[in-house]
Design a protein around this motif. Structure first.
Motif, PDB file in Angstrom:
ATOM      1  N   GLU A  33      12.015   0.083  -0.410  1.00 11.54           N
ATOM      2  CA  GLU A  33      10.868  -0.246  -1.259  1.00 11.54           C
ATOM      3  C   GLU A  33       9.673   0.568  -0.792  1.00 11.54           C
ATOM      4  OE1 GLU A  33      11.348  -4.833  -2.580  1.00 11.54           O
ATOM      5  OE2 GLU A  33      10.609  -4.430  -0.588  1.00 11.54           O
ATOM      6  N   PHE A  34       8.834   0.850  -1.716  1.00 14.19           N
ATOM      7  CA  PHE A  34       7.599   1.532  -1.351  1.00 14.19           C
ATOM      8  C   PHE A  34       6.496   0.495  -1.243  1.00 14.19           C
ATOM      9  CE2 PHE A  34      10.029   4.707  -3.706  1.00 14.19           C
ATOM     10  CZ  PHE A  34      10.074   5.703  -2.757  1.00 14.19           C
ATOM     11  N   TYR A  36       3.032  -0.991  -1.779  1.00 11.67           N
ATOM     12  CA  TYR A  36       2.051  -0.723  -2.821  1.00 11.67           C
ATOM     13  C   TYR A  36       0.899  -1.703  -2.639  1.00 11.67           C
ATOM     14  CZ  TYR A  36       0.311   0.742  -7.329  1.00 11.67           C
ATOM     15  OH  TYR A  36      -0.451   1.265  -8.324  1.00 11.67           O
ATOM     16  N   ILE A  39       0.519  -4.969  -6.730  1.00 13.20           N
ATOM     17  CA  ILE A  39       1.379  -4.822  -7.899  1.00 13.20           C
ATOM     18  C   ILE A  39       0.790  -5.552  -9.096  1.00 13.20           C
ATOM     19  CG2 ILE A  39       3.499  -4.455  -6.611  1.00 13.20           C
ATOM     20  CD1 ILE A  39       4.205  -7.361  -7.188  1.00 13.20           C
ATOM     21  N   TRP A 328       7.577   8.789  -2.514  1.00  9.89           N
ATOM     22  CA  TRP A 328       6.577   8.311  -3.459  1.00  9.89           C
ATOM     23  C   TRP A 328       5.481   9.333  -3.656  1.00  9.89           C
ATOM     24  CZ3 TRP A 328       6.301   4.381  -6.758  1.00  9.89           C
ATOM     25  CH2 TRP A 328       5.066   4.072  -7.312  1.00  9.89           C
TER      26      TRP A 328
ATOM     27  N   GLU B 211      -1.793   5.867  -5.851  1.00  6.27           N
ATOM     28  CA  GLU B 211      -1.623   4.540  -6.422  1.00  6.27           C
ATOM     29  C   GLU B 211      -1.398   4.612  -7.927  1.00  6.27           C
ATOM     30  OE1 GLU B 211      -4.644   1.473  -5.626  1.00  6.27           O
ATOM     31  OE2 GLU B 211      -5.093   2.651  -3.853  1.00  6.27           O
ATOM     32  N   ARG B 222      11.355   0.914  -6.432  1.00  6.11           N
ATOM     33  CA  ARG B 222      10.985  -0.484  -6.245  1.00  6.11           C
ATOM     34  C   ARG B 222       9.759  -0.495  -5.347  1.00  6.11           C
ATOM     35  NH1 ARG B 222      16.417  -1.919  -6.159  1.00  6.11           N
ATOM     36  NH2 ARG B 222      16.701  -0.011  -5.006  1.00  6.11           N
ATOM     37  N   VAL B 223       8.762  -1.226  -5.738  1.00  2.00           N
ATOM     38  CA  VAL B 223       7.569  -1.309  -4.903  1.00  2.00           C
ATOM     39  C   VAL B 223       7.391  -2.762  -4.477  1.00  2.00           C
ATOM     40  CG1 VAL B 223       6.411   0.653  -5.939  1.00  2.00           C
ATOM     41  CG2 VAL B 223       6.104  -1.597  -6.933  1.00  2.00           C
ATOM     42  N   SER B 224       6.860  -2.933  -3.286  1.00  3.31           N
ATOM     43  CA  SER B 224       6.573  -4.281  -2.817  1.00  3.31           C
ATOM     44  C   SER B 224       5.090  -4.367  -2.513  1.00  3.31           C
ATOM     45  CB  SER B 224       7.393  -4.591  -1.565  1.00  3.31           C
ATOM     46  OG  SER B 224       7.006  -3.729  -0.528  1.00  3.31           O
ATOM     47  N   ASP B 225       4.555  -5.498  -2.863  1.00  3.43           N
ATOM     48  CA  ASP B 225       3.133  -5.700  -2.665  1.00  3.43           C
ATOM     49  C   ASP B 225       2.843  -5.845  -1.171  1.00  3.43           C
ATOM     50  OD1 ASP B 225       0.725  -7.164  -4.658  1.00  3.43           O
ATOM     51  OD2 ASP B 225       0.495  -6.959  -2.505  1.00  3.43           O
ATOM     52  N   GLU B 231       7.738  -8.181  -5.450  1.00  5.58           N
ATOM     53  CA  GLU B 231       8.453  -6.940  -5.738  1.00  5.58           C
ATOM     54  C   GLU B 231       8.278  -6.569  -7.190  1.00  5.58           C
ATOM     55  OE1 GLU B 231      12.532  -6.987  -4.870  1.00  5.58           O
ATOM     56  OE2 GLU B 231      12.227  -7.419  -2.753  1.00  5.58           O
TER      57      GLU B 231
END
Lengths: 332, 287
Positions: A33-34, A36, A39, A328, B211, B222-225, B231
């Motif tokens: 996972e990236f 962030y 979200i 990313w 961003e 997939r990005v996770s906060d 997710e």
């Protein structure tokens, strides 16, 4: 559907214990996972959402399918109704010494033993009946299996040729019939069953043997055709012997007994080779009654299908994996 | 992590008069000095013979001796409030924490160069006492502040202590720079700025181009906060990247509205790189 489920099953159900492993892709979060910042700022995207769900579902399905494949599921063993056309004929041939004698009515063009006449006609019959399954038992003092019930005509023809050697011994009708009937045991009823008894005489059957034979005939549902090659001076089946003389005419007693079996029975009294040929033609007509029977269709092994499913799921997973972003940040 | 400190100086201007006795460069309410003309007052109110204005004296009815009075120029307190929530540790085109440290140092540098006092308050879910820098005009404070922020360890995820930062400020109106990515709940933003209502708040919004602008063109990610741990699956494609960009444009407008509604100045958006010149221009232009 119910019918389908009734016939489905697993060869190795122990593997199914691994089925909960299919939940792993749904529960585990081990993927890359990236990070962030927020979200919440990202728009909800339906395609991405379903892609994620499909990814998890594919993983679960792949594992489930492999487990199912390992447990070797099958479907089938169902019974299919078929209509049989050929007949299953056991030829029970008398090889007692008396078969070497002539017929009652001597033919004009020389001597023909009963055995020779029977052989010729039977050979002709065997060669013509293409659809039938044939078997053969010969008997004299004791029965000898010549060819089990099957499509091997060569064996039967060879056995018929072998009868040229001449007969010997007595007439053990009951044991010959019992042996012939034994070959119907555990065979699917795919055609009319007929026991073709070719003999020139008979023997006295005791009541125990009679009962055993009666049960066997009932069980196998076989018809009985008796070609009685009447010897010179032999008794006819139609003539009732005089009172108190029954034991002297075992043929008549046997005829009466056969008629009381409760199965399809017909006796042909042949006094010359032509009569034998006519009798055989008659039998060829009779035996071809169509028979309805249930045949067990071989079951289908479904593990291949499940392996294919697992393979497809794995391919989908691989495709999804290949679309995954490794980095990313776009390198400047 | 290169910790060489290259100071960037920017200039700021107040559109309010400070209450301060300390000499400095900003307009104050204090009478005195000779820079900001305040008005004419009778001589006895400001008995300074050097400021006697004969014309004003002649204009006065009844005649009396008038003198020009002036506002003193004074020093103010400049405070940087730094959001140290998990999302501020995002590293995209630049490291956000480093950027925040640079900006804080630049504020410290600019403040002390202008004679103002500088103080630092860092917040995550609690006030970070270890990073607190009391008001001072020391020369070396800029480099110190930068080192402090660079060496800080993340302790908590959120930034819920931001509204408490006001308690660390003095009661007099100060110039407050609120350094955050503003990836906060709207109520928290409003609450924070409202709690700082006594002060002149300049929101500095740190966003990274990774961003929302320099996104990968195609592919599944997939990005996770970083804060909530939630997710999200993203199948990046031109349409979605456009959507993300427009979502951020909306968010930007929303932040501006929220800040102005709560009484802060127009937020200054910093992307990837801090440019002191642009900040100067923003501070001199906008209110």
């Amino acid at each position: 559907m119910n019918h389908f489920l009734q016939n489905a099953g697993f060869e190795l159900p122990g593997w199914l214990l691994l089925l909960p492993l299919a939940l792993l892709p749904l529960l585990l979060r081990g993927h890359a996972e990236f990070p962030y910042p927020a979200i919440a700022n990202l728009p909800m995207d339906t395609l991405s959402l379903w892609l994620e769900r499909a990814w998890r579902a594919c993983g679960a399905l792949a594992i489930a399918a492999i487990v199912m494949g390992l447990s070797s599921p099958f479907w089938g063993e169902q019974t299919i109704e078929r209509i049989g056309r050929g007949a299953h004929i056991m030829i029970v041939l008398d090889r007692s010494a008396s078969m070497n004698d002539d017929f009652a009515n001597q033919p004009a063009d020389g001597s023909a033993s009963k055995m020779a006449a029977a052989r010729r006609v039977l050979q002709d019959f065997v060669s013509k009946s293409r659809e039938d399954l044939l078997g053969m038992v010969i008997f004299s003092t004791s029965p000898i299996l010549v060819a089990p019930l099957g499509g091997d005509r060569e064996a039967v023809l060879a056995a018929l040729s072998a009868t040229e050697a001449g007969g010997m011994g007595f007439t053990a009708v009951a044991r010959g019939l019992a042996m012939a009937l034994d070959y119907y045991e555990n065979k699917p009823v795919t055609g009319a069953r007929a026991v073709l008894l070719v003999s020139d005489g008979a023997a006295h059957l005791d009541s125990k043997t009679q009962d055993t034979l009666r049960v066997m005939f009932k069980k196998q549902g076989a018809s009985l055709y008796w070609i009685y090659l009447r010897s010179a001076g032999g008794a006819s089946l139609k003539d009732k012997p005089e009172e108190g003389q029954e034991d002297a005419y075992p043929e008549y007693a046997l005829h009466q007994y056969f008629a009381s079996l409760g199965v399809n029975y017909k006796a042909y009294e042949a006094e010359n080779p032509q009569a034998v040929a006519l009798a055989m033609a008659d039998i060829a007509q009779l035996k071809n009654l169509p028979v309805r029977y249930q045949e067990a269709a071989s079951r289908h092994d479904l593990s291949g299908f499940f392996y294919l499913l697992a393979c497809l799921c794995s391919c989908a997973l691989l495709a999804l994996h290949l679309t995954e972003i490794r980095q990313w940040k776009v390198p400047a | 992590m290169n910790s060489t400190f290259i100071p960037q100086e920017f200039h700021y201007r107040l559109h309010w008069r400070a209450r301060t006795a300390r000499p400095g460069g900003h307009p104050t309410r204090t009478a005195g000095g000779a820079a900001d003309f305040r008005g004419y007052v009778p001589f006895m109110q400001n008995p300074n013979p050097r400021h006697i204005d004969l014309r004003a004296s002649l204009r006065s009815v009844p005649h009396q001796l008038m003198v020009r009075s002036y506002h003193e120029r004074g020093a103010i307190a400049v405070v940087a409030i730094v959001d140290l929530s998990a999302s501020m540790h995002f590293a995209g085109a630049s490291e956000k924490r480093e950027l925040a440290a640079d900006i804080a140092a630049s504020i410290a540098w600019s403040a002390t160069r202008g004679g103002d006092a500088f103080g630092l308050i860092a917040c995550d879910d609690s006030l970070r006492g270890d990073l607190f820098e009391p008001l001072s005009s020391r020369r070396g404070v800029a480099a110190e502040v930068r080192d402090k922020l660079m060496q800080s360890t993340p302790l908590a995820k959120g930034a819920n202590a931001l509204p408490l930062a006001a308690s660390q400020l003095r009661a007099k109106r100060s110039l407050v720079f609120l350094i955050s990515d503003f990836h906060l709940e709207e109520s928290l933003i409003t609450q924070t700025i409202t709690s700082l209502a006594a002060h002149d708040v300049v929101p500095l919004v740190l966003w990274d181009s990774a961003e929302y602008e320099d996104l990968p063109k195609w592919g599944w990610a997939r990005v996770s906060d970083m804060e909530t741990g939630g997710e999200r699956s993203l199948f990046l494609r031109p349409r979605l990247t456009e959507q993300i960009k427009s979502a951020y444009a909306e968010r930007r407008a929303r932040i501006v509205t929220l800040c102005k509604q709560a009484g802060a100045r127009t937020p200054f958006f910093i992307q990837d790189k801090f440019n002191a010149e642009l900040l100067t221009r923003h501070l001199l232009e906008a209110h």
